[in-house]
Write a protein that holds these residues in place. Sequence first.
Motif, mmCIF file in Angstrom:
data_model
loop_
_atom_site.group_PDB
_atom_site.id
_atom_site.type_symbol
_atom_site.label_atom_id
_atom_site.label_comp_id
_atom_site.label_asym_id
_atom_site.label_seq_id
_atom_site.Cartn_x
_atom_site.Cartn_y
_atom_site.Cartn_z
ATOM 1 N N SER B 93 0.858 -1.179 0.000
ATOM 2 C CA SER B 93 0.000 0.000 0.000
ATOM 3 C C SER B 93 0.893 1.227 0.000
ATOM 4 O O SER B 93 2.028 1.175 0.464
ATOM 5 N N ILE B 94 0.370 2.322 -0.505
ATOM 6 C CA ILE B 94 1.154 3.543 -0.520
ATOM 7 C C ILE B 94 0.426 4.658 0.199
ATOM 8 O O ILE B 94 -0.724 4.966 -0.112
ATOM 9 N N ILE B 95 1.100 5.240 1.161
ATOM 10 C CA ILE B 95 0.556 6.411 1.832
ATOM 11 C C ILE B 95 1.145 7.644 1.166
ATOM 12 O O ILE B 95 2.367 7.828 1.148
ATOM 13 N N VAL B 96 0.281 8.444 0.588
ATOM 14 C CA VAL B 96 0.749 9.605 -0.152
ATOM 15 C C VAL B 96 0.603 10.857 0.698
ATOM 16 O O VAL B 96 -0.450 11.087 1.298
#
Lengths: 338, 338
Positions: B93-96
Amino acid sequence: MPVTLRDVARLSGVSVSTTSRALNDRMDVSEEVRARVLEAARQLNYTVNLQARVLKGAASKTLGLILYNTESLTFNAVMTRGIYDIATPHGYSIIVCNSNAGTEMEVQAHQMLRQNKVDGVLINSVESGPAPLQYLLDNQIPFVLLNRRVPGVTCDYVTVDYQQGEYLAARHLLELGHRHILCQLGPESHAPTLDRLAGYQRALAEFGVAFTPELVVYSASATTSYQLTFDAMQRIHPRPTAILAYNDETTIPVFKALSDLNLRIPTDVSVVGQNDLSFSPFLVPPLTSVAQAIHEMGKLGIEILLQKIAMSNQEPWQWQQIVLEPKLNVRLSTVPLP
Amino acid sequence: MPVTLRDVARLSGVSVSTTSRALNDRMDVSEEVRARVLEAARQLNYTVNLQARVLKGAASKTLGLILYNTESLTFNAVMTRGIYDIATPHGYSIIVCNSNAGTEMEVQAHQMLRQNKVDGVLINSVESGPAPLQYLLDNQIPFVLLNRRVPGVTCDYVTVDYQQGEYLAARHLLELGHRHILCQLGPESHAPTLDRLAGYQRALAEFGVAFTPELVVYSASATTSYQLTFDAMQRIHPRPTAILAYNDETTIPVFKALSDLNLRIPTDVSVVGQNDLSFSPFLVPPLTSVAQAIHEMGKLGIEILLQKIAMSNQEPWQWQQIVLEPKLNVRLSTVPLP
DNA sequence: TTGAAAGCGTTACCAA
DNA sequence: TTGGTAACGCTTTCAA
């Protein structure tokens, strides 16, 4: 290895529970102890372990954002800009997922967000049907649909009105006397495409102009826009006197195709864009364009989501179903038919 | 309320530990039990609780992405497109986070990512100095800088070469005989701006042309580009015969300003863009532009990051410091000086 | 091959 | 006001 509450407790000479209370601004802690704890935490560069906190049942302070990512490059950029900027000051992290218009990646995105125990979700991709939404509803995980509606699912959403946008553009041209209007739409199965087609037809009907299927073409990229315009303006008789472009970006190849055919804008052909980007007033001639409130959509979406999260589940919730109205900005690329 | 391992264990009639092993594809579990567990999990729609897993010491399977978000709308879109698409299949997952070019939000972003125990970070914003990077280095959290280098910090990075890009564009014009070249750059303090200025000056020097400060202007938006071009082309004598535009988007107002001044492109003025967007070949005339590998930059960045995460910390790591080369695409907006 | 138990870092409860 | 203890859900010893 990382600094834990125990480390801070040890350094400040109090128990772990007192340390926790001190750091969480509880009032049942003496000022003197609180100061000591805060100082120790600062000294050790302590940060709370979110996973532990969430495991205990706290909110994850994390939101999910599922993007569709096939619309124009600028669409996501404009829509998401406000989202991050509102989430961060409220202390929320955002996990961004891309469905790439595919059901498989979309399902995976929902799975990821579920595993990450997000407190809420903003959704711009509903390719795999209503099941994931139903899951969110059943589990009381707040979500807001962006730029989408799903038949049969009652939920919060914020959309813009593509039908009305195309209608406004077409009506403008019809009012100027145009009767042969080339309508350039996006991918044929795409929901906004159907909306826009309906808006085009509604305007025609209002002016008593018969609908000619030949005047509707489907394209979304720069290359195809050029070719489709070039071909259509030669093939169709009588030649269209106006063009409803797919968007402001594809207006650029449209302009070139017309130029290559020695057709002048607006003298020979009027052109209307969609989106009203920042460069549109600076095209030659300045482009008449329909402004959709994409940025507003993202901003409202996150605001509604945060509001919903902030509410206790007991309070009654009024579904927020918002359709933002488009606005036609008339410039010099459209003139009355001679 | 949510389904836990205990629920699955109870339904399948085995212990929690066996259930865990079965679900994690361990081999010390009988086929018969594994089948029963998997079936029970499916039936209960079980999902592992990531926070619990991470709390036990597992990797969070989450990455951070810190964006700068002041550059053109398209920049982030192009750069991030590949990032998500590679991360998701790898289960990340990517936290932007967005720094909005501010130090405060940038620090907050680092804090959020730290709290979320991300396994690695992609960084396109280094406004608050080297401290956060040093923290990541000290704590052995892998990170890759995108489009940035930080003096004094040895780390992995992928950048494009703005100096070389501007150099190529300027050299092209100089080779065509132009000697008065208006150079339009972005925000004055911005690192790429300085790089580009250096590239411009390097090209001038190579051709023995004196540098005229008056020929350098700073702008980044559509409105200011129009005005700056309009003013500069009237104010400066002898009038510039060529323009190095800030980018392809601002080329549009540049074209309009020239048109409003009755200057023809390329007959009276040659114009070079930067970025080579998809619409650039369709401008009238088709735009000569410098293509920077922005998409490639994002793709390489995440690939290096994942590679680094996958490696055991014991193996030696060779810093990846990659500078992607720009490419000049010559079209019809530039011609030899008569 | 399976199960019991410990522990990750935190917070909440209850007792002092 | 403070401290001990239990529990969140999971994985991983270790013992059976």
